[in-house]
Design a protein around this motif. Sequence first.
Motif, PDB file in Angstrom:
ATOM      1  N   UNK A  32     -29.048 -21.730 -14.402  1.00  0.00           N
ATOM      2  CA  UNK A  32     -28.712 -21.500 -12.986  1.00  0.00           C
ATOM      3  C   UNK A  32     -27.677 -22.492 -12.456  1.00  0.00           C
ATOM      4  N   UNK A  33     -27.817 -23.754 -12.837  1.00  0.00           N
ATOM      5  CA  UNK A  33     -26.867 -24.753 -12.344  1.00  0.00           C
ATOM      6  C   UNK A  33     -25.484 -24.511 -12.935  1.00  0.00           C
ATOM      7  N   UNK A  34     -25.430 -24.255 -14.238  1.00  0.00           N
ATOM      8  CA  UNK A  34     -24.141 -23.980 -14.880  1.00  0.00           C
ATOM      9  C   UNK A  34     -23.526 -22.714 -14.295  1.00  0.00           C
ATOM     10  N   UNK A  35     -24.335 -21.733 -13.971  1.00  0.00           N
ATOM     11  CA  UNK A  35     -23.825 -20.494 -13.369  1.00  0.00           C
ATOM     12  C   UNK A  35     -23.250 -20.756 -11.983  1.00  0.00           C
ATOM     13  N   UNK A  36     -23.905 -21.631 -11.217  1.00  0.00           N
ATOM     14  CA  UNK A  36     -23.365 -21.980  -9.897  1.00  0.00           C
ATOM     15  C   UNK A  36     -21.986 -22.626 -10.034  1.00  0.00           C
ATOM     16  N   UNK A  75     -17.788 -28.738 -14.250  1.00  0.00           N
ATOM     17  CA  UNK A  75     -19.215 -28.794 -13.931  1.00  0.00           C
ATOM     18  C   UNK A  75     -20.062 -28.075 -14.970  1.00  0.00           C
ATOM     19  N   UNK A  76     -19.571 -26.920 -15.444  1.00  0.00           N
ATOM     20  CA  UNK A  76     -20.288 -26.185 -16.501  1.00  0.00           C
ATOM     21  C   UNK A  76     -20.345 -27.044 -17.761  1.00  0.00           C
ATOM     22  N   UNK A  77     -19.224 -27.674 -18.104  1.00  0.00           N
ATOM     23  CA  UNK A  77     -19.187 -28.536 -19.286  1.00  0.00           C
ATOM     24  C   UNK A  77     -20.132 -29.720 -19.130  1.00  0.00           C
ATOM     25  N   UNK A  78     -20.133 -30.323 -17.960  1.00  0.00           N
ATOM     26  CA  UNK A  78     -21.013 -31.472 -17.720  1.00  0.00           C
ATOM     27  C   UNK A  78     -22.480 -31.069 -17.786  1.00  0.00           C
ATOM     28  N   UNK A  79     -22.806 -29.916 -17.229  1.00  0.00           N
ATOM     29  CA  UNK A  79     -24.194 -29.438 -17.264  1.00  0.00           C
ATOM     30  C   UNK A  79     -24.617 -29.111 -18.698  1.00  0.00           C
ATOM     31  N   UNK A  80     -23.712 -28.538 -19.467  1.00  0.00           N
ATOM     32  CA  UNK A  80     -24.002 -28.242 -20.871  1.00  0.00           C
ATOM     33  C   UNK A  80     -24.240 -29.529 -21.643  1.00  0.00           C
ATOM     34  N   UNK A  93     -20.789 -18.442 -17.908  1.00  0.00           N
ATOM     35  CA  UNK A  93     -19.423 -17.977 -17.640  1.00  0.00           C
ATOM     36  C   UNK A  93     -19.335 -16.453 -17.620  1.00  0.00           C
ATOM     37  N   UNK A  94     -20.481 -15.796 -17.649  1.00  0.00           N
ATOM     38  CA  UNK A  94     -20.571 -14.331 -17.616  1.00  0.00           C
ATOM     39  C   UNK A  94     -19.901 -13.708 -18.848  1.00  0.00           C
ATOM     40  N   UNK A  95     -20.121 -14.332 -19.998  1.00  0.00           N
ATOM     41  CA  UNK A  95     -19.542 -13.864 -21.248  1.00  0.00           C
ATOM     42  C   UNK A  95     -20.683 -13.674 -22.246  1.00  0.00           C
TER      43      UNK A  95
END
Length: 181
Positions: free
Chosen positions: A18-22, A31-36, A105-107
Amino acid sequence: WILPHSLITVSLATAMLPMASRYAVAGDRAGVAAETTRAIRLACTFLLPAAFGLAVLADPITRLVFGNGSGAWDYHFVAWALLAFAVGLVPYTIQYLYLRSFYALDNTRTPFLLQIWVSGANAALAVAFVLPFTSPGTVAARLALSYSVAYFLGVFLTHRAVRKRLPELDGRAIWQHLARL
């Protein structure tokens, strides 16, 4: 060992997605990279010692559980299978969490294609590890090892693919964290 691993991995993925999706919806790929990276570091903090523990304790645990009765001399075959699965515990988890980055990333197409490679490698390695040998007692361990080795390939391929979409994803930081652990 398997149940706690599954619970840790699934709960981290559930919290991460959910956080990465936000971040992804907001267009914040960093942010997605940091959350991952955060999820992988947190998971490995628990799972790398668990993998070593599983490898070290596989023989004593299986001797305790399966080392009695008429088939007592076969317990070491189960220990070898647990040891082979321990080898792949961390790569499986990292690859699993990388796939969640694609989902954020909706992939879903790329994870599917990557999983075809991992499954193909698993099948090829299983054939290579099983056919040349005649000992039926070690088949489970050899299949577990093929599964584990396939996920090493999976981590490599998935990291390269996710890095194209998330250039900020720092694989070196993850390796350094693993080395410190």
